[in-house]
Design a protein around this motif. Structure first.
Motif, mmCIF file in Angstrom:
data_model
loop_
_atom_site.group_PDB
_atom_site.id
_atom_site.type_symbol
_atom_site.label_atom_id
_atom_site.label_comp_id
_atom_site.label_asym_id
_atom_site.label_seq_id
_atom_site.Cartn_x
_atom_site.Cartn_y
_atom_site.Cartn_z
ATOM 1 N N GLY A 353 0.816 -1.308 0.174
ATOM 2 C CA GLY A 353 0.029 0.009 -0.130
ATOM 3 C C GLY A 353 0.743 1.352 -0.077
ATOM 4 O O GLY A 353 2.011 1.344 0.592
ATOM 5 N N GLU A 354 0.306 2.255 -0.604
ATOM 6 C CA GLU A 354 1.049 3.536 -0.817
ATOM 7 C C GLU A 354 0.749 4.191 0.494
ATOM 8 O O GLU A 354 -0.509 4.587 0.545
ATOM 9 N N VAL A 355 1.801 4.941 1.031
ATOM 10 C CA VAL A 355 1.806 5.846 2.227
ATOM 11 C C VAL A 355 1.765 7.205 1.786
ATOM 12 O O VAL A 355 2.589 7.425 1.065
ATOM 13 N N PRO A 356 1.143 8.097 2.070
ATOM 14 C CA PRO A 356 1.240 9.614 1.609
ATOM 15 C C PRO A 356 2.422 10.273 2.021
ATOM 16 O O PRO A 356 2.735 9.680 3.362
ATOM 17 N N PRO A 357 3.043 10.969 1.474
ATOM 18 C CA PRO A 357 4.308 11.704 1.917
ATOM 19 C C PRO A 357 3.630 12.696 3.210
ATOM 20 O O PRO A 357 2.744 13.268 3.059
ATOM 21 N N ARG A 358 4.677 12.890 4.021
ATOM 22 C CA ARG A 358 4.173 13.611 5.098
ATOM 23 C C ARG A 358 5.686 14.242 5.678
ATOM 24 O O ARG A 358 6.719 13.652 5.828
ATOM 25 N N PRO A 359 5.658 15.740 5.662
ATOM 26 C CA PRO A 359 6.941 16.468 6.287
ATOM 27 C C PRO A 359 7.307 16.020 7.426
ATOM 28 O O PRO A 359 8.561 16.065 7.696
ATOM 29 N N GLU A 360 6.706 15.450 8.262
ATOM 30 C CA GLU A 360 7.193 14.946 9.615
ATOM 31 C C GLU A 360 7.794 13.620 9.697
ATOM 32 O O GLU A 360 8.572 13.079 10.536
ATOM 33 N N SER A 361 7.713 12.872 8.448
ATOM 34 C CA SER A 361 8.418 11.625 8.348
ATOM 35 C C SER A 361 9.615 12.119 7.682
ATOM 36 O O SER A 361 9.769 12.525 6.708
ATOM 37 N N THR A 362 10.802 11.603 8.405
ATOM 38 C CA THR A 362 12.045 12.221 8.221
ATOM 39 C C THR A 362 13.059 11.057 8.535
ATOM 40 O O THR A 362 13.277 10.005 8.935
ATOM 41 N N VAL A 363 14.322 11.452 7.740
ATOM 42 C CA VAL A 363 15.540 10.855 8.044
ATOM 43 C C VAL A 363 16.536 11.985 8.301
ATOM 44 O O VAL A 363 16.787 12.893 7.837
ATOM 45 N N THR A 364 16.953 11.908 9.893
ATOM 46 C CA THR A 364 17.930 12.849 10.325
ATOM 47 C C THR A 364 19.147 12.066 10.882
ATOM 48 O O THR A 364 19.203 10.960 10.784
ATOM 49 N N LEU A 365 20.013 12.827 11.382
ATOM 50 C CA LEU A 365 21.348 12.221 11.984
ATOM 51 C C LEU A 365 21.436 12.480 13.508
ATOM 52 O O LEU A 365 20.991 13.525 14.124
ATOM 53 N N ASP A 366 21.555 11.355 14.286
ATOM 54 C CA ASP A 366 21.836 11.289 15.680
ATOM 55 C C ASP A 366 23.238 12.399 15.924
ATOM 56 O O ASP A 366 23.989 11.922 15.333
ATOM 57 N N PRO A 367 22.953 13.361 16.762
ATOM 58 C CA PRO A 367 24.234 14.137 16.946
ATOM 59 C C PRO A 367 25.222 13.671 17.964
ATOM 60 O O PRO A 367 26.358 14.031 17.809
ATOM 61 N N ASP A 368 24.858 12.464 18.584
ATOM 62 C CA ASP A 368 25.669 12.046 19.514
ATOM 63 C C ASP A 368 26.175 10.422 19.177
ATOM 64 O O ASP A 368 27.407 10.296 19.442
ATOM 65 N N LEU A 369 25.370 9.695 18.385
ATOM 66 C CA LEU A 369 25.820 8.202 18.235
ATOM 67 C C LEU A 369 26.155 8.148 16.914
ATOM 68 O O LEU A 369 25.905 8.816 15.968
ATOM 69 N N ARG A 370 27.562 7.404 17.064
ATOM 70 C CA ARG A 370 28.300 6.895 15.878
ATOM 71 C C ARG A 370 28.356 5.467 15.818
ATOM 72 O O ARG A 370 28.272 4.841 16.518
ATOM 73 N N ASP A 371 28.564 5.063 14.422
ATOM 74 C CA ASP A 371 28.794 3.704 14.239
ATOM 75 C C ASP A 371 30.153 3.239 14.160
ATOM 76 O O ASP A 371 30.983 4.116 14.676
ATOM 77 N N SER A 372 30.309 2.096 13.972
ATOM 78 C CA SER A 372 31.731 1.543 14.229
ATOM 79 C C SER A 372 32.844 2.185 13.130
ATOM 80 O O SER A 372 34.002 2.051 13.259
#
Length: 495
Positions: A353-372
């Motif tokens: 099913g297609e979900v409508p685009p919403r401005p509040e659906s986001t990809v952001t970056l964690d300011p503190d957490l880093r990967d390996s």
């Protein structure tokens, strides 16, 4: 510097430095290698940075079963290097970190979008900058490049059509040169160079705000390196492309109106398995086009079959297949032991099913957490609304009706995935949508606004997610990006 950036978070290199290649492409999936090979075919030197290992294939002796067995080890993901967070929800992010990307698991599905989806986009306030007819020429070209072919309907699917009055179509898909496996992007690799285990860290800019390459880390040795290029193309997937843009310049390079990473979309999926006491087919399927079908959207088509939500859904059908082919975890869920599975068969039904685009659906970056690898961890947030729940109920009702049509008297139906349970992110899109105005981070040529030399060529470009698997549409837009780069090169303009 790109707007909002400082020397601490942007890597500057001298503009006089000589580029090593004409184009560097981040991502060795279908869209990345399509762009790389298109540019290389016209005499431009190209380098693809692939984050993972590369599968070596022997097409001469390949079988569908052998392909699946070969691919399996490449589907494991190092969660330390590819960590992510969600914002309140619980999601499984389906990723492939190997040469070929998700083409290792896509099954070859090559479906054109429904024109109704473009009309829905206008209602959602996120219109496509091109119409279906404008996109059609690229769709046709991609179908030629993929050598798309069509299977035949298994008799069990004819029952679905007769009982439910739904249009049931044979699977349309792309096969590898061997003819027995789904096409993998690596099958295209002819002229372009590919560098495996090269994890892109950030983009390089010169003092004129132009993108001039990529800094990356060798995942095996841990050594830092960089490649300079006249053109940089991001085709790493919507979440990874967004991470690169935000890690290179907060808000997106060029200050792309702070819209990079907003409007994330994905499909909601409802999946069922119909377990039959009937014995498995006498022979295994020899191509991924066998024993599969597609039910296109049948709701909200103009004034027909109106629902209390916009958009629509489609259904993928698979089977009948031998239950012994299911993994041990699934068999345990079904309460079936390995010995009994050898005498059973099954069908799969997936509602998408297609979900409508919403401005509040986001990809952001964690300011503190880093990967390996030292990168900021992406934070995925998919907002939902009452219309999603209404569609989910409709999807459930329709999928169960299809299951009933497929089932025999003694068959059993099991729910495998529900939109109300743990979510899955596998068809993410829309984090850098293309558009005609500056409110869109990317223009109609696939260029990131405000940053010469930087292009996008993956599902980040989609203004809306469509009501079916979007691969063919994503590749049409990637081909458009490649065309734009070639046209700029022919005209002598700065690309």
């Amino acid at each position: 510097l790109p707007q909002g950036c400082s020397p601490a978070n942007v890597r500057l290199v001298p503009s006089s430095a000589t580029p090593e290649v004409d184009a560097v492409i981040v991502g060795g999936g279908l869209s990345g290698l399509l762009v790389a090979e298109q540019l290389a075919a016209h005499g431009h030197s190209t380098l693809v940075l692939e984050a993972g290992p590369v599968l070596a294939r022997d097409l001469a002796s390949c079988t569908l079963r052998g392909f699946r067995e070969q691919v399996e080890p490449f589907l494991k993901v190092d969660e330390r290097a590819w960590a992510y967070r969600t914002k309140g929800e619980s999601y499984d992010w389906i990723r492939v970190r190997a040469g070929g990307g998700r083409s290792l698991i896509w099954g070859g599905w090559a479906l054109r979008p429904d024109p109704q989806s473009f009309r829905d986009a206008r209602r959602w306030g996120r219109p496509w900058p091109v119409g279906y007819q404008d996109l059609e020429v690229h769709l046709w070209r991609v179908e030629r490049l993929l050598s798309v072919s069509e299977g035949t309907l298994h008799p069990s699917y004819q029952r679905v059509s007769e009982e439910l009055g739904l249009e049931v179509l044979p699977k349309r898909g792309a096969l590898s040169p061997c003819g027995c496996c789904p096409l993998v992007s690596l099958d295209w690799l002819r002229r372009a160079r590919l560098r495996p285990h090269a994890v892109a860290l950030r983009l390089l800019f010169d003092a004129r705000k132009r993108a001039v390459g990529v800094e990356y880390v060798d995942a095996l040795s841990g050594e830092l390196a960089a490649v300079r290029a006249r053109v940089t193309v991001l085709a790493a997937s919507p979440i990874e492309t967004t991470r690169l843009l935000l890690a290179s310049a907060p808000g997106g390079p060029g200050g792309a109106q702070g819209l990079v990473g907003h409007g994330l979309m994905d499909h909601q999926v409802r999946s069922y398995l119909v377990l039959h006491s009937a014995p498995p087919p006498a022979r295994e399927a020899t191509t991924p086009l066998e024993r599969a079908a597609f039910i296109p959207r049948f709701v909200n088509l103009g004034r027909r079959r109106r629902r209390d939500y916009f958009g629509g859904f489609s259904l993928e059908l698979h089977g009948p297949e031998a239950a012994a082919e299911l993994d041990r975890e699934t068999l345990d869920t079904l309460g079936v032991d390995v010995a009994a599975a050898s005498r059973l068969s099954y069908h799969l039904v997936h509602a998408i099913g297609e979900v409508p685009p919403r401005p509040e659906s986001t990809v952001t970056l964690d300011p503190d957490l880093r990967d390996s690898l030292g990168r900021p961890v992406p934070v995925i947030h998919l907002a939902s609304g009452p219309e999603d729940a209404a569609m989910a109920r409709d999807m459930e009702e329709s999928a169960l009706a299809v299951c009933d049509a497929l089932a025999a008297e003694d068959s059993r139906v099991f729910e495998l995935r529900s939109p109300t349970g743990r979510g899955v992110t596998s068809h993410e899109a829309g984090t850098c949508p293309m558009g005609r105005t500056r409110s869109a981070p990317v223009d109609l040529e696939g260029r990131v606004r405000g940053v010469p030399g930087l292009y996008v060529a993956d599902a980040s470009l989609l203004p809306t997610g469509l009501d079916r698997p979007p691969t063919l549409t994503v590749l049409a837009l990637a081909l458009n990006t490649a065309d734009s780069i070639l046209q700029a090169a022919r005209s002598g303009a700065a690309i």
